[in-house]
Design an enzyme around this catalytic site. Sequence first.
Site, short mmCIF file in Angstrom:
data_model
loop_
_atom_site.label_atom_id
_atom_site.label_comp_id
_atom_site.label_asym_id
_atom_site.label_seq_id
_atom_site.Cartn_x
_atom_site.Cartn_y
_atom_site.Cartn_z
N GLU A 114 10.98 -1.33 -3.00
CA GLU A 114 10.91 -1.68 -1.58
C GLU A 114 11.10 -3.17 -1.34
OE1 GLU A 114 7.02 0.00 -0.76
OE2 GLU A 114 6.18 -1.99 -0.54
N TYR A 164 -5.90 -1.44 -0.69
CA TYR A 164 -4.57 -1.28 -0.11
C TYR A 164 -4.35 0.18 0.28
CZ TYR A 164 0.19 -0.02 0.37
OH TYR A 164 1.32 0.54 0.88
N GLU A 201 4.28 4.86 -7.44
CA GLU A 201 5.12 3.81 -6.84
C GLU A 201 4.67 2.41 -7.24
OE1 GLU A 201 5.59 4.46 -2.68
OE2 GLU A 201 5.73 2.33 -2.24
N ARG A 235 13.60 2.71 -4.24
CA ARG A 235 12.96 2.79 -2.93
C ARG A 235 13.47 1.79 -1.90
NH1 ARG A 235 8.30 2.29 -1.39
NH2 ARG A 235 8.61 3.94 0.11
N ASP A 287 6.68 -1.46 9.42
CA ASP A 287 7.31 -2.78 9.64
C ASP A 287 8.83 -2.71 9.53
OD1 ASP A 287 5.88 -2.49 6.91
OD2 ASP A 287 7.45 -3.92 6.44
N HIS A 310 12.03 3.25 1.50
CA HIS A 310 10.88 2.68 2.18
C HIS A 310 10.96 3.01 3.68
CE1 HIS A 310 8.71 -1.45 2.94
NE2 HIS A 310 7.84 -0.47 2.89
N ARG A 351 1.57 11.03 0.55
CA ARG A 351 1.11 9.93 -0.28
C ARG A 351 -0.41 9.85 -0.15
NH1 ARG A 351 2.15 3.42 0.49
NH2 ARG A 351 0.15 3.48 1.55
N HIS A 402 1.19 -0.52 -5.52
CA HIS A 402 1.46 -1.79 -4.83
C HIS A 402 1.49 -2.97 -5.79
CE1 HIS A 402 1.52 -3.75 -0.71
NE2 HIS A 402 2.23 -2.65 -0.56
N HIS A 439 1.35 9.40 5.01
CA HIS A 439 0.30 8.65 4.30
C HIS A 439 -1.08 9.22 4.59
CE1 HIS A 439 2.47 4.53 3.80
NE2 HIS A 439 3.27 5.54 3.55
N ASN A 480 8.69 -8.50 7.39
CA ASN A 480 7.27 -8.60 7.75
C ASN A 480 6.64 -9.92 7.29
OD1 ASN A 480 4.91 -7.72 8.86
ND2 ASN A 480 4.49 -6.13 7.34
N ASP A 487 0.84 4.97 -4.35
CA ASP A 487 1.40 3.61 -4.38
C ASP A 487 0.41 2.65 -5.04
OD1 ASP A 487 2.69 1.23 -3.89
OD2 ASP A 487 2.98 1.57 -1.74
N GLU A 500 10.23 7.90 3.10
CA GLU A 500 8.90 7.58 3.64
C GLU A 500 8.96 7.60 5.16
OE1 GLU A 500 7.53 3.63 2.69
OE2 GLU A 500 5.45 4.16 3.08
N TRP A 525 -0.89 -8.40 -3.93
CA TRP A 525 -1.58 -7.61 -2.90
C TRP A 525 -1.03 -6.21 -2.85
CZ3 TRP A 525 0.90 -5.78 1.66
CH2 TRP A 525 0.05 -4.95 2.44
C1 GCO Z 1 4.91 1.32 1.51
C2 GCO Z 1 4.74 -0.14 1.42
C3 GCO Z 1 4.29 -0.81 2.67
C4 GCO Z 1 4.25 -2.32 2.48
C5 GCO Z 1 4.68 -2.99 3.73
C6 GCO Z 1 4.67 -4.49 3.62
O1 GCO Z 1 5.08 1.90 0.47
O2 GCO Z 1 4.93 1.83 2.60
O3 GCO Z 1 4.12 -0.52 0.25
O4 GCO Z 1 3.10 -0.30 3.18
O5 GCO Z 1 2.99 -2.75 2.14
O6 GCO Z 1 5.94 -2.52 4.08
O7 GCO Z 1 5.17 -5.06 4.80
MG MG Z 2 4.98 0.78 -1.26
#
Ligand code: GCO
Ligand code: MG
Length: 402
Positions: free
Chosen positions: A262, A159, A236, A283, A316, A312, A147, A212, A122, A37, A210, A339, A402
């Site tokens: 991930e 996020y 996560e 993950r 994407d 994961h 999630r 992140h 999600h 991605n 998550d 996921e 991010w």
């Molecule tokens: C998740 C991930 C994604 C990522 C994404 C980035 O746990 O699903 O954190 O949402 O942000 O794959 O390209």
């Molecule tokens: Mg994630």
Amino acid sequence: MRIVDARVIVTCPGRNFVTLKIITDEGVTGVGDATLNGRELAVEAYLREHVVPLLIGRDPARIEDTWQYLYQGAYWRRGPVTMSAVAAVDTALWDIKGKVAGLPVYQLLGGRSREGVTVYGHANGETVDEVLAEVARFVDLGYRAVRVQSGVPGLAKTYGVSADKMFYEPADAALPTETVWSTARYLAHTPGVFARVREEFGPTLRLLHDVHHRLTPIEAARLGRSLEPYALTWLEDPVPAEFQEGFRLIRQHTTTPIATGEVFNSVWDATTLIREQLIDYVRTTVVRAGGITHLRRIFDYAALHHVRSGSHGATDLSPVCLAAALHLDLAIPNFGLQEYMRHTEETDAVFPHGYHFADGYLHPAETPGLGVDIDEEAAARYPYSPAYLPVNRLEDGTLHPW
Ligand code: GCO
Ligand code: MG
């Protein structure tokens, strides 16, 4: 049998995907996902310029040897671009092997260890009431694990919270957008969200969250501890994971299970985490970690240390990656969770597939190989369109994960 051609197909049916299709002299073909991605064309060029020429004339049955040839043979090891390219080749070769054997790939991996692959969806909302309504929607759809991501008062955008609830797409602009973050606001708000979710849905629904990569170890420890009453299945990516030893501090302070990986590309990104049992779920997934061959290696190493899989499965990662992940998920002894973010109708049409969702489980196709393909004519209707993930800053302007 010999490989006679390999095409790298870039398509954007709503979002960008890079797919490798390997063609043999006997007409059997295989597909592999190579999507990275926001950096898609780097993998496309790596495959086209540096990998495809090495594949021509090779025996597609020699999966391990080809993996070692591309990994060791490059001299320059690991990294997301290289490993996504290796993954695409490896996945396509497993697909071919399954087709040649007349078996779904999970049969080649040892056969079924469970009846279905438990997935999580999600649920997200700007407000807690919206979050509760979304969790209810996933429960109604049959999900056994959800999630939960919530907006944070005082932050314009958080996020994991999106307007389109079913098809969350964070790579949202031709140049990165910027969001603002406050750890203090987030830590003050999040436990209350889970209190409300538990109150409404009872103690057994599996809940995940998550972070992140946004906290420091001690902040993550505090969050984990404050979430203990709500018995999460996992927390996560609490911190950026380049410094694996950083997870020791989290572990010393909380019994909330931890998931990460991930962004990992190889077992070497997780050896301390797994060996010291600093995490509960690893993950990483097929396209990020060098394909089925290497991911199996990571999961086997994890199994020796009481660590389970939690691949994961964001939008994407293409349906090709998801299909491959499902075969591995079905076969390994230490499967945890998968996921599952649904792809749009346009994406599903470009990647015809036989996996399906029922009762909170995903089931891989029973057809030989992976049970997924790319419709090249349909793919050609959606040219590449640059899209980047956002970047994040603290309220004073400092760049932050991010
Ligand atoms: C998740 C991930 C994604 C990522 C994404 C980035 O746990 O699903 O954190 O949402 O942000 O794959 O390209
Ligand atoms: Mg994630």
